[in-house]
Design a protein around this motif. Structure first.
Motif, PDB file in Angstrom:
ATOM      1  N   ASN A  12     -12.675   8.776  54.998  1.00 18.92           N
ATOM      2  CA  ASN A  12     -13.490   9.697  53.979  1.00 18.92           C
ATOM      3  C   ASN A  12     -14.237   8.506  53.816  1.00 18.92           C
ATOM      4  OD1 ASN A  12     -11.373   8.004  52.806  1.00 18.92           O
ATOM      5  ND2 ASN A  12     -12.345   9.422  51.142  1.00 18.92           N
ATOM      6  N   ASN A  68     -16.540  15.027  51.049  1.00 19.00           N
ATOM      7  CA  ASN A  68     -15.360  15.032  50.433  1.00 19.00           C
ATOM      8  C   ASN A  68     -14.746  16.024  49.401  1.00 19.00           C
ATOM      9  OD1 ASN A  68     -14.653  12.606  51.347  1.00 19.00           O
ATOM     10  ND2 ASN A  68     -16.704  11.764  49.955  1.00 19.00           N
ATOM     11  N   ASP A  69     -15.622  16.524  48.956  1.00 18.43           N
ATOM     12  CA  ASP A  69     -15.283  17.606  47.840  1.00 18.43           C
ATOM     13  C   ASP A  69     -15.109  18.875  48.676  1.00 18.43           C
ATOM     14  OD1 ASP A  69     -16.519  16.547  45.270  1.00 18.43           O
ATOM     15  OD2 ASP A  69     -18.259  17.224  46.095  1.00 18.43           O
ATOM     16  N   LYS A 124     -11.739  17.693  49.316  1.00 15.54           N
ATOM     17  CA  LYS A 124     -10.442  18.019  47.775  1.00 15.54           C
ATOM     18  C   LYS A 124      -9.833  19.192  47.686  1.00 15.54           C
ATOM     19  CE  LYS A 124     -11.902  17.313  42.945  1.00 15.54           C
ATOM     20  NZ  LYS A 124     -12.110  16.779  41.625  1.00 15.54           N
ATOM     21  N   LYS A 125     -10.656  20.454  47.789  1.00 13.26           N
ATOM     22  CA  LYS A 125     -10.558  21.803  47.544  1.00 13.26           C
ATOM     23  C   LYS A 125      -9.272  21.748  48.898  1.00 13.26           C
ATOM     24  CE  LYS A 125     -14.473  23.245  45.800  1.00 13.26           C
ATOM     25  NZ  LYS A 125     -15.300  24.360  46.394  1.00 13.26           N
ATOM     26  N   LEU A 141      -5.608  20.401  47.382  1.00 10.24           N
ATOM     27  CA  LEU A 141      -4.527  21.002  46.633  1.00 10.24           C
ATOM     28  C   LEU A 141      -4.731  22.041  46.886  1.00 10.24           C
ATOM     29  CD1 LEU A 141      -7.487  20.919  44.333  1.00 10.24           C
ATOM     30  CD2 LEU A 141      -5.483  19.183  44.089  1.00 10.24           C
ATOM     31  N   LYS A 195     -11.030   8.477  45.013  1.00 12.64           N
ATOM     32  CA  LYS A 195     -11.860   9.358  44.067  1.00 12.64           C
ATOM     33  C   LYS A 195     -11.722  10.681  45.164  1.00 12.64           C
ATOM     34  CE  LYS A 195     -14.927   5.835  41.565  1.00 12.64           C
ATOM     35  NZ  LYS A 195     -16.036   5.653  41.509  1.00 12.64           N
ATOM     36  N   ILE A 196     -11.688  10.975  46.103  1.00 14.06           N
ATOM     37  CA  ILE A 196     -11.734  11.800  46.819  1.00 14.06           C
ATOM     38  C   ILE A 196     -10.593  12.369  46.329  1.00 14.06           C
ATOM     39  CG2 ILE A 196     -10.887  10.858  48.712  1.00 14.06           C
ATOM     40  CD1 ILE A 196     -11.792  13.425  50.377  1.00 14.06           C
ATOM     41  N   CYS A 197      -9.610  12.665  45.573  1.00 10.25           N
ATOM     42  CA  CYS A 197      -8.666  13.562  45.146  1.00 10.25           C
ATOM     43  C   CYS A 197      -8.351  13.057  44.187  1.00 10.25           C
ATOM     44  CB  CYS A 197      -7.381  13.330  45.772  1.00 10.25           C
ATOM     45  SG  CYS A 197      -7.410  14.385  47.261  1.00 10.25           S
ATOM     46  N   LYS A 198      -8.669  12.353  42.667  1.00 16.06           N
ATOM     47  CA  LYS A 198      -8.400  12.282  41.374  1.00 16.06           C
ATOM     48  C   LYS A 198      -8.695  13.231  40.819  1.00 16.06           C
ATOM     49  CE  LYS A 198      -9.235   8.593  38.879  1.00 16.06           C
ATOM     50  NZ  LYS A 198      -9.514   6.475  38.270  1.00 16.06           N
ATOM     51  N   VAL A 199      -7.390  13.981  40.908  1.00 17.76           N
ATOM     52  CA  VAL A 199      -7.184  15.130  39.784  1.00 17.76           C
ATOM     53  C   VAL A 199      -5.421  15.263  38.806  1.00 17.76           C
ATOM     54  CG1 VAL A 199      -9.039  16.416  41.339  1.00 17.76           C
ATOM     55  CG2 VAL A 199      -6.558  16.621  42.114  1.00 17.76           C
TER      56      VAL A 199
END
Length: 489
Positions: free
Chosen positions: A242, A249-250, A253-254, A257, A271-275
């Motif tokens: 990525n 990237n956003d 990320k969706k 999830l 950070k692409i998935c830092k949730v």
């Protein structure tokens, strides 16, 4: 009356196809066809014979063919080799050829097979231009082997490479792990077409050498389109290079999830998935694990942990305990505050009958304590960094440099940062690599020219001082060695 001469173009006569069929000395009856009219397939055939069948040539006493041989002579050489291979199968059926006697791929064998398949498919033509040094760059086979072992990818797993290029990574995973399915998706048509051809030669070579592998497929399309989401969400292992995606990237990320619980994602920007519903960790890397950077790139592992998200979203409920009424109590229990009445009939009762009235059943409610909100910390004013006055001549402190630069308000510290790169001995050159395609620029000037030639209209972003210090923390000390007495970075 003058007549004008007319030129009639001669009809183009297609050359007859020249096919060389090479029989395998490793698997009896297995063979591969190479079209010698295609210089790339001809080169792949010569590479296969000279590099991987050299021990066979030595045993059979044959000379290795060369790329400069005419096609007819090369066909005759292959036919002579096939005759001796047939006799070899008949006379020495149990002969072992080292790693080639195994039914699975070792890393060295896989490297050889991929090199031949890339040569036949002309993957080298994809280098350069807007696609970067080597089609956005690839992880090395040895890095993929280490990562597969660390993640423990098995035969029941499903793997996908987002932005797979010509498919080296998915072929490697399929060969080393025999995963149930290894999928790649690529949105550039010319790279996808090269990947289809590469995959065809790879599968044929795996059969030629007697190696087993998992199912492999390559798809053409955009992973952000809804019709392609299922191939991502149904996978257990996902790889995404990525660094080259940026604006996607956003959206990724969706999609991530919606993946199943325990899905593992390997990427280069965690950070692409830092949730809150994932766990991150850094993976082991080998030396120079990519072909587009001089240094090893860092890989991050993200694991989808659905239980954490559910626990955080669970509403806090009141806990109630209702005590049973006396009418619903079993015979062997005594209601609260009521004396046992069996003693009333006894004359020698020395006790006194209780006159207290039985109380009604009551309920006890336990309420969770309210969590006190943390006090809001007022934003602190940014610390002013030390800098000289405008129009001040600042000398470079490097002992080998006599440069003096005027500090201007417009250029600020950036002009001194660029000058400090001159004395860095190429330690921080990867900072200038293209953010769009990953092309190795190596300098500010080459990066600017690369955007001008290949990404016209695209704004160069991400080259500020804060990102430089985040990527290379040691650069601050290097800058201080050049201008530390006058400017604070």
């Amino acid at each position: 009356m003058s007549s004008q001469s007319t030129t009639i173009a001669a009809p183009i006569v297609p050359l007859p196809l020249v096919v060389a069929r090479l029989y395998s000395v490793y698997v009896k009856g297995e063979y591969m066809d190479f079209l010698l009219n295609d210089d790339h397939q001809k080169s792949g055939l010569v590479l296969l014979i000279t590099s991987q069948m050299a021990p066979v040539l030595h045993i059979l006493g044959l000379e290795a063919p060369s790329l400069n041989m005419p096609s007819r002579d090369l066909v005759d050489s292959v036919n002579d080799l096939n005759t001796l291979v047939s006799d070899f199968h008949r006379n020495a059926p149990n002969y072992s050829f080292g790693d080639f006697s195994l039914d699975y791929c070792t890393t060295d064998t896989l490297l050889a097979i991929l090199e031949i398949s890339k040569r036949c498919a002309d993957v080298g033509s994809l280098r350069g231009g807007a696609t970067g040094a080597k089609v956005f760059g690839n992880l090395s086979v040895r890095q993929i082997a280490v990562t597969c072992g660390e993640l423990n990818i098995g035969e029941k797993d499903r793997f996908i490479d987002i932005g797979c290029g010509y498919g080296q990574l998915m072929c490697t995973v399929a060969a080393l792990t025999q995963a149930e399915m290894s999928t790649g998706i690529e949105y550039q048509k010319h790279i996808y077409d090269a990947g289809v051809l590469h995959l065809q030669f790879f599968k044929n070579l795996m059969k030629f050498f007697g190696k087993r592998h998992g199912n492999i497929k390559i798809e053409y399309g955009d992973v952000t389109e809804e019709k392609n989401h299922s191939m991502v969400t149904s996978s257990t292992f996902i790889f995404a290079n990525n660094i080259a995606f940026r604006d996607l990237n956003d959206q990724l990320k969706k999609i991530f999830l919606n993946c199943r619980n325990s899905t593992q994602i390997v990427n280069e920007l965690f950070k692409i998935c830092k949730v809150r519903s994932v766990k991150e960790k850094q993976l082991e890397v080998v030396k120079k694990n990519t072909d587009w950077k001089t240094k090893s790139t860092v890989l991050y592992l993200i694991t989808i942990n659905r239980k954490v998200l559910e626990k955080e979203n669970e509403p806090v409920e009141k806990m109630e305990y209702e005590e049973a009424a006396s009418g619903n109590v079993q015979n062997n229990t005594v209601p609260m505050d009521v004396v046992y009445r069996g003693n009333e009939k006894k004359k020698d009762d020395c006790g006194r009958k209780s006159t207290r009235i039985a109380r009604r059943p009551f309920s006890v409610k336990y309420k969770t304590q309210k969590v006190q909100k943390s006090k809001r910390i007022p934003p602190q004013k940014p610390i002013k960094l030390r800098k000289p006055a405008c129009e001040t001549m600042v000398p470079c402190q490097n002992e080998c440099c006599i440069t003096k630069m005027k500090f201007s308000k417009k250029a600020g510290r950036y002009q001194f940062v660029l000058h400090a790169f001159i004395h860095s001995e190429n330690q921080f050159d990867t900072f200038w690599d293209c953010n769009v395609c990953g092309f190795r620029c190596g300098s500010f000037q080459r990066c600017r020219d690369h955007y001008k030639n290949h990404h016209r209209g695209t704004l160069r972003t991400g080259y500020n001082i804060s990102r430089l210090l985040q990527t290379f923390p040691k650069y601050k000390d290097h800058f201080a060695a050049c201008f530390g007495d006058h400017i604070e970075l």
